[in-house]
Design a protein around this motif. Structure first.
Motif, PDB file in Angstrom:
ATOM      1  N   ALA A   1       0.839  -1.192   0.000  1.00  0.00           N
ATOM      2  CA  ALA A   1       0.000   0.000   0.000  1.00  0.00           C
ATOM      3  C   ALA A   1       0.881   1.252   0.000  1.00  0.00           C
ATOM      4  O   ALA A   1       1.971   1.263   0.567  1.00  0.00           O
ATOM      5  CB  ALA A   1      -0.917  -0.005   1.225  1.00  0.00           C
ATOM      6  N   LEU A   2       0.407   2.284  -0.650  1.00  0.00           N
ATOM      7  CA  LEU A   2       1.135   3.551  -0.705  1.00  0.00           C
ATOM      8  C   LEU A   2       1.190   4.176   0.688  1.00  0.00           C
ATOM      9  O   LEU A   2       0.170   4.281   1.377  1.00  0.00           O
ATOM     10  CB  LEU A   2       0.437   4.505  -1.680  1.00  0.00           C
ATOM     11  N   GLN A   3       2.381   4.571   1.098  1.00  0.00           N
ATOM     12  CA  GLN A   3       2.565   5.245   2.382  1.00  0.00           C
ATOM     13  C   GLN A   3       2.858   6.721   2.116  1.00  0.00           C
ATOM     14  O   GLN A   3       3.860   7.053   1.491  1.00  0.00           O
ATOM     15  CB  GLN A   3       3.732   4.610   3.155  1.00  0.00           C
ATOM     16  N   VAL A   4       1.963   7.575   2.534  1.00  0.00           N
ATOM     17  CA  VAL A   4       2.089   9.006   2.249  1.00  0.00           C
ATOM     18  C   VAL A   4       2.490   9.739   3.513  1.00  0.00           C
ATOM     19  O   VAL A   4       1.847   9.623   4.559  1.00  0.00           O
ATOM     20  CB  VAL A   4       0.759   9.569   1.704  1.00  0.00           C
ATOM     21  N   GLN A   5       3.590  10.498   3.392  1.00  0.00           N
ATOM     22  CA  GLN A   5       3.986  11.395   4.482  1.00  0.00           C
ATOM     23  C   GLN A   5       3.690  12.841   4.087  1.00  0.00           C
ATOM     24  O   GLN A   5       2.790  13.465   4.606  1.00  0.00           O
ATOM     25  CB  GLN A   5       5.480  11.232   4.804  1.00  0.00           C
ATOM     26  N   GLY A   6       4.449  13.350   3.105  1.00  0.00           N
ATOM     27  CA  GLY A   6       4.197  14.723   2.674  1.00  0.00           C
ATOM     28  C   GLY A   6       3.465  14.800   1.356  1.00  0.00           C
ATOM     29  O   GLY A   6       2.957  15.844   0.980  1.00  0.00           O
ATOM     30  N   ALA A   7       3.451  13.697   0.600  1.00  0.00           N
ATOM     31  CA  ALA A   7       2.779  13.614  -0.703  1.00  0.00           C
ATOM     32  C   ALA A   7       3.496  14.423  -1.771  1.00  0.00           C
ATOM     33  O   ALA A   7       2.886  15.141  -2.559  1.00  0.00           O
ATOM     34  CB  ALA A   7       1.321  14.042  -0.588  1.00  0.00           C
ATOM     35  N   THR A   8       4.814  14.312  -1.828  1.00  0.00           N
ATOM     36  CA  THR A   8       5.577  14.937  -2.909  1.00  0.00           C
ATOM     37  C   THR A   8       5.463  14.074  -4.157  1.00  0.00           C
ATOM     38  O   THR A   8       5.722  12.870  -4.125  1.00  0.00           O
ATOM     39  CB  THR A   8       7.061  15.081  -2.514  1.00  0.00           C
ATOM     40  N   VAL A   9       5.060  14.695  -5.263  1.00  0.00           N
ATOM     41  CA  VAL A   9       4.867  13.982  -6.529  1.00  0.00           C
ATOM     42  C   VAL A   9       5.999  14.367  -7.476  1.00  0.00           C
ATOM     43  O   VAL A   9       6.291  15.545  -7.676  1.00  0.00           O
ATOM     44  CB  VAL A   9       3.506  14.326  -7.156  1.00  0.00           C
ATOM     45  N   ARG A  10       6.624  13.351  -8.079  1.00  0.00           N
ATOM     46  CA  ARG A  10       7.710  13.614  -9.035  1.00  0.00           C
ATOM     47  C   ARG A  10       7.467  12.843 -10.324  1.00  0.00           C
ATOM     48  O   ARG A  10       7.133  11.656 -10.297  1.00  0.00           O
ATOM     49  CB  ARG A  10       9.069  13.189  -8.458  1.00  0.00           C
ATOM     50  N   PHE A  11       7.636  13.540 -11.444  1.00  0.00           N
ATOM     51  CA  PHE A  11       7.702  12.919 -12.766  1.00  0.00           C
ATOM     52  C   PHE A  11       9.166  12.934 -13.162  1.00  0.00           C
ATOM     53  O   PHE A  11       9.766  14.004 -13.303  1.00  0.00           O
ATOM     54  CB  PHE A  11       6.872  13.706 -13.779  1.00  0.00           C
ATOM     55  N   GLU A  12       9.755  11.757 -13.316  1.00  0.00           N
ATOM     56  CA  GLU A  12      11.190  11.661 -13.578  1.00  0.00           C
ATOM     57  C   GLU A  12      11.429  11.070 -14.966  1.00  0.00           C
ATOM     58  O   GLU A  12      11.245   9.873 -15.193  1.00  0.00           O
ATOM     59  CB  GLU A  12      11.867  10.783 -12.516  1.00  0.00           C
ATOM     60  N   GLU A  13      11.804  11.941 -15.904  1.00  0.00           N
ATOM     61  CA  GLU A  13      12.121  11.528 -17.278  1.00  0.00           C
ATOM     62  C   GLU A  13      11.003  10.659 -17.860  1.00  0.00           C
ATOM     63  O   GLU A  13      11.242   9.620 -18.478  1.00  0.00           O
ATOM     64  CB  GLU A  13      13.446  10.760 -17.330  1.00  0.00           C
TER      65      GLU A  13
END
Length: 618
Positions: A357-369
């Protein structure tokens, strides 16, 4: 999400071809696991079946005894009265016993039939929700629902025909052959077997030949049904372009083709029935001629003739329907195969083995290349990299077709990236479960589709189980509460098919309320206020800004005035980021964003914008 259904160029033909029909044996094997939990009920039903057939077989035997007991050679008055009366009572008891055992068989097995049908239908429904967006963009809803409906009904028909007709007829035939061979001579057995062989061979041959007509008939039925459903779902579009007559003509063409296929099917059925009756009539003639000859020669009694006649009638009545039963069983197997084909359709996007399951702390989203293409020949995103910091708002702007809405599709994992990766708090979204991923994301789409239910249901869909007070609080935040309570039924107002009873702005505010009720840590606003007037837009923009506080927010926008407060603005073109920065810095740079800003301002102020965008063509 914006332009999901308005950009057909981005959606290629499905990657999966229509599967080849499997054999009947393979379909039955596929069905067996659904019936296995009810195996004891099957055994009990078969026991009652044999009991019913044994009592049914006793009826002709009693008729023989009854007729022979009434022979004129018997001069005992008591025998003439008592014996037939006793036989009549026994005859009635056997008839009653046959009915009781038959009803017990159906009662015992009903739970198995309906339980298996329910399980299969539920699995298909769940599997369809698990399939990718590509499948649902390509499907024909009317035809698919017809396939599911026919498949579910086919299971019940298959079990009913086999357990209630085919198997009982086979059991009764076996018992009758044993009785005829043991009580009389083998001539009766050979006549019956020859007739049965001819009957089955003729039935199978003709039914196989006419199956093509039935299959064609079903295809045309699904096609006509799909056209009707599609036209009704797009009622407004039909009205906009005065195409009622055109849609009626298309539907009538489908119905006419279906009618012709029906006539072909009925003609071949008449041929089948006529041939079957001819075989049965000839066999009956041979059997009764042999029995009558036996009575004349003194080898058989009049009761024997009556018994053989009654036995043949009992035997051949169900055989009259063998052709229909064989056809229906073949069709049921074909319908089941089609539904199993839906169930076995591979999931384009599936959870990885052992996905957590996804563990969210701050919910930083990144699109990497990130690279992505709906069709390998037409790339949509090309090495795209950016970050939406935890608790910040990033806006994406650009021309139509730049790939903005694709970002939301990929973040929701409706598709998997072709290259690179997308992470939330450092976790690749392909390594976590889709359920946990989507629980942490909320979206307000531009094109809002609502369920044909109440306003309260549609808002509460954001978090099932929410209280009425929470639903109303979300509606107030979305500035639609006053409109709802002004309706005669308030929150119980039904919004109609796809929400067509509401205006575009009202539907969009319901969508906003639904997402606010969900209250996820990651928010996507895809032209969330495009259908609102300026006054409501400004008010709701304020509410959305408040709702975005402390949340990671991705805004996809066309009107630049809605994104001026974003922490960072990304300008996309042809799947790449060509500019990025805050509103003021982008204006100061005088690049593409500045020209877009000037063009929109000039349009809103009534100017043609020529002086404001002198370099737009560069």
């Amino acid at each position: 999400m914006r332009r999901m259904s308005a950009a057909p160029a981005e959606i290629p033909a499905g990657p999966q071809a229509t599967p080849e029909p499997r054999s009947d044996a393979a379909t039955l094997k596929r069905l067996l696991p659904y019936l296995w939990p009810y195996r004891w009920r099957v055994a009990a039903a078969l026991t009652f079946l044999v009991a019913a057939k044994l009592t049914n077989l006793g009826v002709p035997l009693l008729l023989k005894q009854l007729v022979d007991s009434l022979s004129l050679s018997n001069t005992d008055p008591k025998a003439l009265l008592v014996v037939p009366a006793g036989l009549l009572v026994a005859y009635a008891a056997l008839r009653l016993g046959t009915s009781v055992f038959t009803e017990l068989r159906e009662l015992v097995f009903a739970k198995a039939t309906h339980g298996a049908a329910r399980q299969i239908a539920l699995e298909v429904f769940q599997h369809l929700h698990a399939l990718s967006l590509r499948f649902h963009l390509e499907r024909q809803t009317g035809g698919m629902t017809r396939d599911i409906e026919r498949g579910t009904r086919a299971l019940q028909s298959l079990v009913s025909y086999s357990l209630y007709t085919i198997v009982p007829t086979a059991v009764e035939l076996l018992l009758a052959l044993v009785l005829l061979g043991s009580a009389y001579d083998m001539g009766f057995v050979w006549i019956t077997l020859a007739a049965l062989a001819a009957y089955v061979a003729f039935t199978v041959t003709v039914t196989e030949w006419r199956t093509q007509f039935r299959r064609r008939m079903n295809e045309l039925d699904s096609k006509a049904h799909s056209r009707a459903i599609d036209a009704l779902l797009n009622y407004e579009t039909v009205k906009y372009f005065n195409n009622e007559a055109f849609e009626a003509q298309r539907y009538d063409q489908g119905l006419d083709a279906y009618r012709k296929a029906q006539i072909q099917s009925q003609t071949s059925l008449s041929l089948l029935n006529t041939g079957q009756q001819l075989i049965i009539a000839l066999s009956l003639l041979a059997m009764l001629w042999r029995a009558t000859t036996g009575v004349v020669e003194g080898r058989l009694t009049l009761g024997d003739l009556v018994m053989i006649n009654a036995l043949l009638i009992q035997l051949y009545i169900p055989m009259n329907f063998l052709g229909v039963l064989y056809r229906e069983i073949k069709q049921s197997l074909a319908d089941l195969d089609k539904m199993f084909g839906l169930l076995e359709r591979e999931r384009e996007v599936a959870d990885a083995a052992g996905a957590a399951a996804l563990q969210v702390q701050g919910a930083t989203v990144r699109f990497e290349e990130v690279s992505f293409a709906y069709d390998p020949a037409r790339p949509i995103l090309q090495g795209l990299s950016f970050e939406v910091p935890a608790g910040k708002t990033v806006a994406v702007v650009g021309a139509s077709g730049a790939g903005k809405s694709t970002l939301a599709r990929l973040l929701y994992r409706f598709y998997d990236v072709s290259g690179g990766r997308i992470t939330i708090d450092g976790q690749d979204i392909r390594s976590v479960t889709q359920d946990s991923l989507r629980r942490h994301i909320g979206i307000v789409p531009q094109d809002t589709v609502l369920f044909n239910d109440t306003v309260a249901y549609n808002i509460g869909y954001g978090r099932t189980g929410a209280s009425q007070a929470e639903i109303e609080a979300a509606a107030q935040a979305a500035r639609i509460h006053d409109f709802i309570v002004a309706q005669p039924k308030g929150y119980d107002t039904v919004v109609g098919e796809r929400g067509l009873k509401l205006s575009g702005g009202e539907k969009q505010r319901v969508a906003i309320a639904r997402t606010l009720l969900k209250n996820p840590p990651i928010m996507i606003f895809d032209e969330a206020t495009s259908a609102l007037d300026s006054a409501n837009e400004r008010a709701i923009q304020g509410e959305l800004r408040s709702a975005s506080v402390g949340k990671t927010t991705l805004v996809i926008a066309h009107r630049l005035s809605t994104v001026v407060d974003a922490h960072e603005i990304l300008v996309m073109d042809a799947g790449q980021i060509v500019e990025r920065g805050a509103h003021a810095s982008l204006l100061a740079r005088g690049g593409r964003y500045a020209r877009m800003w000037a063009l929109q301002n000039s349009a809103e102020n009534g100017s043609d914008g020529a002086a404001a965008v002198p370099n737009e063509g560069r």
